[in-house]
Design a protein around this motif. Structure first.
Motif, mmCIF file in Angstrom:
data_model
loop_
_atom_site.group_PDB
_atom_site.id
_atom_site.type_symbol
_atom_site.label_atom_id
_atom_site.label_comp_id
_atom_site.label_asym_id
_atom_site.label_seq_id
_atom_site.Cartn_x
_atom_site.Cartn_y
_atom_site.Cartn_z
ATOM 1 N N GLN A 152 34.640 44.027 -26.450
ATOM 2 C CA GLN A 152 33.480 44.096 -27.159
ATOM 3 C C GLN A 152 32.265 43.876 -26.067
ATOM 4 O OE1 GLN A 152 31.437 45.374 -29.471
ATOM 5 N NE2 GLN A 152 32.258 43.867 -31.255
ATOM 6 N N GLU A 153 31.957 44.858 -25.313
ATOM 7 C CA GLU A 153 30.990 44.582 -24.334
ATOM 8 C C GLU A 153 29.572 44.295 -24.707
ATOM 9 O OE1 GLU A 153 30.238 47.042 -20.149
ATOM 10 O OE2 GLU A 153 30.212 48.017 -21.893
ATOM 11 N N SER A 154 28.896 43.441 -24.027
ATOM 12 C CA SER A 154 27.379 43.032 -24.416
ATOM 13 C C SER A 154 26.530 44.053 -23.831
ATOM 14 C CB SER A 154 27.366 41.554 -24.205
ATOM 15 O OG SER A 154 26.982 41.559 -22.730
ATOM 16 N N VAL A 155 25.300 43.953 -24.500
ATOM 17 C CA VAL A 155 24.056 44.920 -23.905
ATOM 18 C C VAL A 155 23.951 44.444 -22.264
ATOM 19 C CG1 VAL A 155 21.682 45.234 -24.258
ATOM 20 C CG2 VAL A 155 22.956 45.258 -25.983
ATOM 21 N N GLY A 156 23.907 43.157 -22.125
ATOM 22 C CA GLY A 156 23.744 42.524 -20.766
ATOM 23 C C GLY A 156 24.781 43.111 -19.868
ATOM 24 N N GLN A 157 26.002 43.219 -20.294
ATOM 25 C CA GLN A 157 27.208 43.534 -19.563
ATOM 26 C C GLN A 157 27.061 45.017 -19.202
ATOM 27 O OE1 GLN A 157 30.151 42.113 -21.879
ATOM 28 N NE2 GLN A 157 30.376 40.092 -20.730
ATOM 29 N N PHE A 158 26.745 45.785 -20.104
ATOM 30 C CA PHE A 158 26.644 47.195 -19.961
ATOM 31 C C PHE A 158 25.705 47.500 -18.882
ATOM 32 C CE2 PHE A 158 24.926 51.241 -21.126
ATOM 33 C CZ PHE A 158 25.975 52.234 -21.320
ATOM 34 N N PHE A 159 24.559 47.081 -19.307
ATOM 35 C CA PHE A 159 23.487 47.518 -18.176
ATOM 36 C C PHE A 159 23.593 47.116 -16.865
ATOM 37 C CE2 PHE A 159 21.301 48.597 -22.093
ATOM 38 C CZ PHE A 159 20.940 49.777 -21.935
ATOM 39 N N LYS A 160 24.221 45.702 -16.713
ATOM 40 C CA LYS A 160 24.512 45.008 -15.475
ATOM 41 C C LYS A 160 25.541 45.952 -14.738
ATOM 42 C CE LYS A 160 23.683 40.379 -16.429
ATOM 43 N NZ LYS A 160 24.152 38.952 -16.626
ATOM 44 N N ARG A 161 26.634 46.702 -15.331
ATOM 45 C CA ARG A 161 27.644 47.364 -14.590
ATOM 46 C C ARG A 161 27.056 48.808 -14.296
ATOM 47 N NH1 ARG A 161 30.699 51.164 -17.743
ATOM 48 N NH2 ARG A 161 30.223 50.061 -19.785
ATOM 49 N N HIS A 162 25.851 49.275 -15.035
ATOM 50 C CA HIS A 162 25.288 50.511 -14.563
ATOM 51 C C HIS A 162 24.152 50.254 -13.506
ATOM 52 C CE1 HIS A 162 27.494 53.554 -17.088
ATOM 53 N NE2 HIS A 162 27.359 52.518 -18.086
ATOM 54 N N PHE A 163 23.261 49.488 -13.622
ATOM 55 C CA PHE A 163 22.404 49.184 -12.866
ATOM 56 C C PHE A 163 22.145 47.683 -12.244
ATOM 57 C CE2 PHE A 163 21.257 52.063 -16.505
ATOM 58 C CZ PHE A 163 21.070 53.121 -15.975
ATOM 59 N N GLY A 164 22.841 46.908 -12.660
ATOM 60 C CA GLY A 164 22.753 45.436 -11.857
ATOM 61 C C GLY A 164 21.946 44.603 -12.625
ATOM 62 N N THR A 165 21.929 43.264 -12.003
ATOM 63 C CA THR A 165 20.975 42.310 -12.779
ATOM 64 C C THR A 165 19.650 42.487 -13.012
ATOM 65 O OG1 THR A 165 22.830 40.784 -12.031
ATOM 66 C CG2 THR A 165 20.675 39.806 -12.695
ATOM 67 N N GLU A 166 18.991 43.291 -11.697
ATOM 68 C CA GLU A 166 17.506 43.301 -11.730
ATOM 69 C C GLU A 166 16.984 44.080 -13.199
ATOM 70 O OE1 GLU A 166 14.201 45.413 -8.859
ATOM 71 O OE2 GLU A 166 16.391 45.412 -8.472
ATOM 72 N N VAL A 167 17.623 45.168 -13.279
ATOM 73 C CA VAL A 167 17.251 45.851 -14.702
ATOM 74 C C VAL A 167 17.366 45.088 -15.728
ATOM 75 C CG1 VAL A 167 19.226 47.186 -15.224
ATOM 76 C CG2 VAL A 167 17.048 47.961 -15.355
ATOM 77 N N VAL A 168 18.298 44.391 -16.013
ATOM 78 C CA VAL A 168 18.390 43.338 -17.168
ATOM 79 C C VAL A 168 17.561 42.502 -17.435
ATOM 80 C CG1 VAL A 168 20.075 41.766 -18.397
ATOM 81 C CG2 VAL A 168 21.041 43.777 -17.098
ATOM 82 N N ASP A 169 17.079 41.631 -16.125
ATOM 83 C CA ASP A 169 16.163 40.609 -16.053
ATOM 84 C C ASP A 169 14.617 41.096 -16.279
ATOM 85 O OD1 ASP A 169 18.092 38.871 -15.540
ATOM 86 O OD2 ASP A 169 17.990 38.799 -13.288
ATOM 87 N N TYR A 170 14.481 42.219 -15.987
ATOM 88 C CA TYR A 170 12.953 42.494 -16.181
ATOM 89 C C TYR A 170 12.846 43.734 -17.037
ATOM 90 C CZ TYR A 170 12.591 39.735 -11.982
ATOM 91 O OH TYR A 170 12.546 38.686 -11.078
ATOM 92 N N MET A 171 14.015 44.497 -17.458
ATOM 93 C CA MET A 171 13.521 45.445 -18.387
ATOM 94 C C MET A 171 14.251 45.306 -19.691
ATOM 95 S SD MET A 171 11.447 47.866 -17.175
ATOM 96 C CE MET A 171 12.073 49.350 -18.031
ATOM 97 N N ILE A 172 15.556 45.084 -19.637
ATOM 98 C CA ILE A 172 16.617 44.917 -21.017
ATOM 99 C C ILE A 172 16.167 43.597 -21.712
ATOM 100 C CG2 ILE A 172 18.645 44.870 -21.923
ATOM 101 C CD1 ILE A 172 17.828 47.593 -20.738
ATOM 102 N N ASP A 173 16.108 42.569 -21.110
ATOM 103 C CA ASP A 173 15.900 41.337 -21.486
ATOM 104 C C ASP A 173 14.236 41.451 -22.250
ATOM 105 O OD1 ASP A 173 16.343 38.730 -22.326
ATOM 106 O OD2 ASP A 173 15.822 37.694 -20.392
ATOM 107 N N PRO A 174 13.255 41.632 -21.814
ATOM 108 C CA PRO A 174 12.149 41.621 -22.470
ATOM 109 C C PRO A 174 11.994 42.803 -23.517
ATOM 110 C CG PRO A 174 11.628 41.808 -20.135
ATOM 111 C CD PRO A 174 13.167 41.909 -20.401
ATOM 112 N N PHE A 175 12.711 43.691 -23.332
ATOM 113 C CA PHE A 175 13.013 44.505 -24.462
ATOM 114 C C PHE A 175 13.458 44.252 -25.731
ATOM 115 C CE2 PHE A 175 15.051 48.076 -26.743
ATOM 116 C CZ PHE A 175 14.097 48.829 -27.313
#
Length: 203
Positions: free
Chosen positions: A153-176
């Motif tokens: 059961q992969e989380s949204v954060g884990q998925f985008f970190k796997r593809h793009f890294g922590t930066e995109v999660v912190d500044y794009m996915i988390d706010p969205f």
């Protein structure tokens, strides 16, 4: 705070020791301060969606980085209370949303062109995002990568970190995610929250 609540509830019924617990469970804490209203002589100095009016009503503060604790639930409750007591609420435009990076507010891009022009992400990450569709096609064609095990059961954060890294999660996915579902990307299931992307990777 607890001491104040205890003294208030004891003034009503000092013999009921559980009254404080019941009061806390049925209470709604509001953190309130003063909002800076727009200056009529300097209207151009204010953002389009940050223009509180004098005597325009109560303001509910939102922040995509969750620097305020306002979410969909608390905002709804606050609006319901205000409506019951005929208290006006300041209108808030949701056309623009900001996150804070390096101590400065950055406008969240609303389209790919705006993303390329913005400073919210590094140049290296922007390039990686643009090349990601090609990377998926290449990896799937050679069968080197088919995503994580479907049983995990992969989380949204884990998925985008796997593809793009922590930066995109912190500044794009988390706010969205915070703005749309008042949730945490690390606790939301990727399979259920972004089913189309999840299925696309599995093909």
């Amino acid at each position: 705070m607890l001491d104040a609540l205890s003294r208030i509830t004891n003034s009503f019924n000092s013999s009921n020791t559980k009254l404080v617990d019941k009061a806390i469970q049925q209470s709604f804490l509001v953190s309130a301060d003063m909002a800076h209203a727009i200056h009529p002589n300097y209207m151009d100095k204010h953002e389009d969606n940050h223009q509180p009016k004098l005597h325009g009503g109560l303001g509910i503060k939102h922040n995509a980085n969750q620097r305020y604790v306002t979410n969909a639930i608390t905002s709804f409750i606050f609006r319901e209370i205000a409506e019951r007591h005929d208290l006006p609420i300041q209108p808030i435009s949701q056309n623009k949303r900001y996150v804070v990076r390096n101590g400065m507010p950055q406008l969240i891009p609303s389209n790919p062109v705006a993303l390329i022009k913005s400073n919210i992400l590094s140049t290296q990450l922007k390039l990686k995002i643009l090349l990601e569709p090609l990377s998926w096609w290449h990896s799937n064609k050679r069968s080197f990568h088919k995503g994580v095990d479907t049983g995990v059961q992969e989380s949204v954060g884990q998925f985008f970190k796997r593809h793009f890294g922590t930066e995109v999660v912190d500044y794009m996915i988390d706010p969205f995610v915070a703005g749309t579902s008042a949730g945490d990307p690390e606790s939301l299931s990727m399979r259920h929250a972004f089913r189309q992307l999840w299925n696309l990777e599995k093909k």
